[in-house]
Design a protein around this motif. Structure first.
Motif, PDB file in Angstrom:
ATOM      1  N   LYS A 111       0.825  -1.204   0.000  1.00 44.49           N
ATOM      2  CA  LYS A 111       0.000   0.000   0.000  1.00 44.49           C
ATOM      3  C   LYS A 111       0.861   1.257   0.000  1.00 44.49           C
ATOM      4  CE  LYS A 111      -4.180   1.745   0.216  1.00 44.49           C
ATOM      5  NZ  LYS A 111      -5.035   1.636  -0.975  1.00 44.49           N
ATOM      6  N   HIS A 112       0.689   2.077  -1.063  1.00 44.70           N
ATOM      7  CA  HIS A 112       1.418   3.342  -1.187  1.00 44.70           C
ATOM      8  C   HIS A 112       0.499   4.547  -1.242  1.00 44.70           C
ATOM      9  CE1 HIS A 112       5.464   1.628  -1.921  1.00 44.70           C
ATOM     10  NE2 HIS A 112       4.761   0.623  -2.396  1.00 44.70           N
ATOM     11  N   LEU A 113      -0.805   4.325  -1.464  1.00 41.57           N
ATOM     12  CA  LEU A 113      -1.762   5.425  -1.535  1.00 41.57           C
ATOM     13  C   LEU A 113      -2.463   5.575  -0.192  1.00 41.57           C
ATOM     14  CD1 LEU A 113      -3.436   4.655  -4.994  1.00 41.57           C
ATOM     15  CD2 LEU A 113      -1.499   6.177  -4.524  1.00 41.57           C
ATOM     16  N   PRO A 114      -2.614   6.796   0.310  1.00 40.96           N
ATOM     17  CA  PRO A 114      -3.329   6.985   1.575  1.00 40.96           C
ATOM     18  C   PRO A 114      -4.795   6.605   1.441  1.00 40.96           C
ATOM     19  CG  PRO A 114      -2.865   9.099   0.537  1.00 40.96           C
ATOM     20  CD  PRO A 114      -2.136   8.064  -0.262  1.00 40.96           C
ATOM     21  N   THR A 115      -5.391   6.171   2.538  1.00 42.16           N
ATOM     22  CA  THR A 115      -6.790   5.753   2.514  1.00 42.16           C
ATOM     23  C   THR A 115      -7.705   6.965   2.686  1.00 42.16           C
ATOM     24  OG1 THR A 115      -6.748   5.344   4.898  1.00 42.16           O
ATOM     25  CG2 THR A 115      -6.222   3.490   3.443  1.00 42.16           C
ATOM     26  N   ALA A 116      -8.959   6.798   2.229  1.00 40.90           N
ATOM     27  CA  ALA A 116      -9.983   7.849   2.349  1.00 40.90           C
ATOM     28  C   ALA A 116      -9.453   9.188   1.863  1.00 40.90           C
ATOM     29  CB  ALA A 116     -10.472   7.956   3.792  1.00 40.90           C
ATOM     30  N   SER A 117      -8.854   9.173   0.671  1.00 33.84           N
ATOM     31  CA  SER A 117      -8.123  10.354   0.214  1.00 33.84           C
ATOM     32  C   SER A 117      -8.621  10.932  -1.100  1.00 33.84           C
ATOM     33  CB  SER A 117      -6.637  10.009   0.071  1.00 33.84           C
ATOM     34  OG  SER A 117      -6.451   8.938  -0.841  1.00 33.84           O
ATOM     35  N   THR A 125      -7.084  14.725  -1.055  1.00 36.21           N
ATOM     36  CA  THR A 125      -5.950  14.830  -1.965  1.00 36.21           C
ATOM     37  C   THR A 125      -6.203  15.910  -3.013  1.00 36.21           C
ATOM     38  OG1 THR A 125      -5.380  12.509  -1.655  1.00 36.21           O
ATOM     39  CG2 THR A 125      -4.468  13.610  -3.588  1.00 36.21           C
ATOM     40  N   CYS A 126      -5.193  16.743  -3.231  1.00 34.66           N
ATOM     41  CA  CYS A 126      -5.236  17.779  -4.265  1.00 34.66           C
ATOM     42  C   CYS A 126      -4.121  17.508  -5.272  1.00 34.66           C
ATOM     43  CB  CYS A 126      -5.058  19.161  -3.658  1.00 34.66           C
ATOM     44  SG  CYS A 126      -6.329  19.586  -2.424  1.00 34.66           S
ATOM     45  N   PHE A 127      -4.270  18.069  -6.449  1.00 29.01           N
ATOM     46  CA  PHE A 127      -3.257  17.888  -7.487  1.00 29.01           C
ATOM     47  C   PHE A 127      -2.913  19.232  -8.106  1.00 29.01           C
ATOM     48  CE2 PHE A 127      -7.296  17.637  -9.729  1.00 29.01           C
ATOM     49  CZ  PHE A 127      -7.062  18.356 -10.902  1.00 29.01           C
ATOM     50  N   ALA A 128      -1.734  19.298  -8.674  1.00 28.07           N
ATOM     51  CA  ALA A 128      -1.311  20.468  -9.439  1.00 28.07           C
ATOM     52  C   ALA A 128      -0.622  19.980 -10.695  1.00 28.07           C
ATOM     53  CB  ALA A 128      -0.383  21.353  -8.623  1.00 28.07           C
ATOM     54  N   ILE A 129      -0.808  20.696 -11.787  1.00 27.40           N
ATOM     55  CA  ILE A 129      -0.251  20.338 -13.095  1.00 27.40           C
ATOM     56  C   ILE A 129       0.806  21.367 -13.478  1.00 27.40           C
ATOM     57  CG2 ILE A 129      -0.771  20.026 -15.548  1.00 27.40           C
ATOM     58  CD1 ILE A 129      -3.585  19.140 -14.690  1.00 27.40           C
ATOM     59  N   TYR A 130       1.934  20.874 -13.989  1.00 25.85           N
ATOM     60  CA  TYR A 130       3.089  21.722 -14.297  1.00 25.85           C
ATOM     61  C   TYR A 130       3.495  21.572 -15.763  1.00 25.85           C
ATOM     62  CZ  TYR A 130       3.347  21.924  -9.224  1.00 25.85           C
ATOM     63  OH  TYR A 130       3.047  22.112  -7.895  1.00 25.85           O
ATOM     64  N   ASP A 131       4.330  22.497 -16.196  1.00 26.36           N
ATOM     65  CA  ASP A 131       4.789  22.504 -17.584  1.00 26.36           C
ATOM     66  C   ASP A 131       5.711  21.331 -17.899  1.00 26.36           C
ATOM     67  OD1 ASP A 131       3.515  24.777 -18.691  1.00 26.36           O
ATOM     68  OD2 ASP A 131       4.923  26.082 -17.645  1.00 26.36           O
ATOM     69  N   SER A 132       6.471  20.870 -16.904  1.00 22.40           N
ATOM     70  CA  SER A 132       7.487  19.860 -17.174  1.00 22.40           C
ATOM     71  C   SER A 132       7.663  18.932 -15.976  1.00 22.40           C
ATOM     72  CB  SER A 132       8.834  20.527 -17.491  1.00 22.40           C
ATOM     73  OG  SER A 132       9.359  21.158 -16.339  1.00 22.40           O
ATOM     74  N   GLN A 133       8.344  17.819 -16.238  1.00 22.90           N
ATOM     75  CA  GLN A 133       8.657  16.873 -15.176  1.00 22.90           C
ATOM     76  C   GLN A 133       9.586  17.499 -14.140  1.00 22.90           C
ATOM     77  OE1 GLN A 133      11.246  13.469 -16.141  1.00 22.90           O
ATOM     78  NE2 GLN A 133       9.753  12.150 -15.135  1.00 22.90           N
TER      79      GLN A 133
END
Length: 299
Positions: A106-112, A254-262
């Motif tokens: 398990k690598h993903l947090p639960t209830a997220s 959980t929140c996400f952000a998108i970027y121009d590059s790796q």
């Protein structure tokens, strides 16, 4: 998952299980946009959402055994049940085939808000390699069908109407969870308007998706922020790293952000982890899970 009222029988068929994704990889599911478009008489909410799968996730293995069992390990496995309350065993028992001994890393947090339990269940179905009852699988969890075939898709209804996207750009992103477990029902209950416009017409070219995404929304974000101020803190921290877009996934946290590059995504993840060492922070690629090598370990 979106089922939080009584179970329902849904006649729609599940999508075919893909064979070109590593069967035991259970990628994080990210709601890039989530519009709540109505509520049925039986209480189920109607959604119009765009889901993409991440290059980070859990890993499940299975081997034949005399009885079903599950062992959980990994950095996020301490609070995960190993009994029949776990969706892995419940989904596996709905498949035709002999018992399996499962090991979930398990690598993903639960209830997220990133579909970890449903993605784990979908991996169990793929590893069973047998037939299953469509109605029972859908009743087990509305997120499971979209996780069985982890490709970027528009998902409508209560989760059963799935339309894979023929073109979608891979996006460099960072996922952040402030270590807050969010229960979905209170967030839906706090949503004042449950009859919102659906997603606008999807763009036809990959390079148009980001600007299109910026015009969409997550209708659950505002009520979730009221209930859990940590989500606002997380979004503010992500915005400070200079992304093109920052948003909450699912019902949070959980929140996400998108970027121009790796490179930008990795640099942002490093800065966030240093500033907030207690948070779960992962750089990743968002897109269809089978189009790239997956990453399981830490950054």
């Amino acid at each position: 998952m979106w089922f939080w009222k009584k179970k329902a029988q849904i006649p729609s068929p599940l999508p075919a299980v893909v064979t070109d994704v590593s069967p035991g990889f259970a990628p994080a599911k990210v709601n890039l946009a989530l519009h709540v478009t109505g509520q049925r008489a039986d209480g189920y909410h109607l959604l119009d959402t765009l889901v993409a799968f991440a290059s980070v996730g859990d890993h499940l293995t299975a081997e034949p055994a005399g009885a079903f069992s599950l062992r959980v390990s990994g950095p996020e496995g301490a609070e995960v049940p190993e009994d029949d309350s776990n969706l892995v065993l419940r989904a596996a028992r709905l498949c035709r085939g002999g018992p399996r001994k499962f090991h979930l890393e398990k690598h993903l947090p639960t209830a997220s808000g990133i579909g970890g339990g449903s993605s784990d269940a979908a991996a169990a179905v793929r590893l069973m390699q047998g037939d299953y009852d469509t109605d029972n699988m859908l009743a087990l969890g509305a997120d499971i069908p979209m996780c069985l075939n982890p490709v970027t898709a528009r998902v409508q209804g209560i989760g059963e109407d799935i339309t894979p996207l023929p073109t979608f750009p891979e996006m460099h992103a960072v996922l952040v969870n402030p270590r807050v477990a969010v229960s979905t029902p209170p967030v839906f209950k706090a949503l004042a308007n449950k009859n919102n416009p659906p997603l606008s017409a999807l763009p036809g070219k990959p390079e148009e998706f980001l600007s299109w995404l910026m015009d969409q929304r997550n209708d659950l974000q505002a009520p979730a922020e009221v209930l859990f101020p940590e989500i606002t803190q997380t979004l503010n921290a992500l915005q400070a790293t200079g992304p093109q877009l920052a948003r909450m996934s699912g019902s949070g946290a959980t929140c996400f952000a998108i970027y121009d590059s790796q490179d930008q995504a990795k640099a942002a993840a490093t800065d966030l982890q240093q500033a907030h060492p207690a948070w779960w922070v992962k750089p990743c690629v968002l897109g269809s899970a089978q189009t790239r090598d997956h990453v399981i370990g830490d950054i």
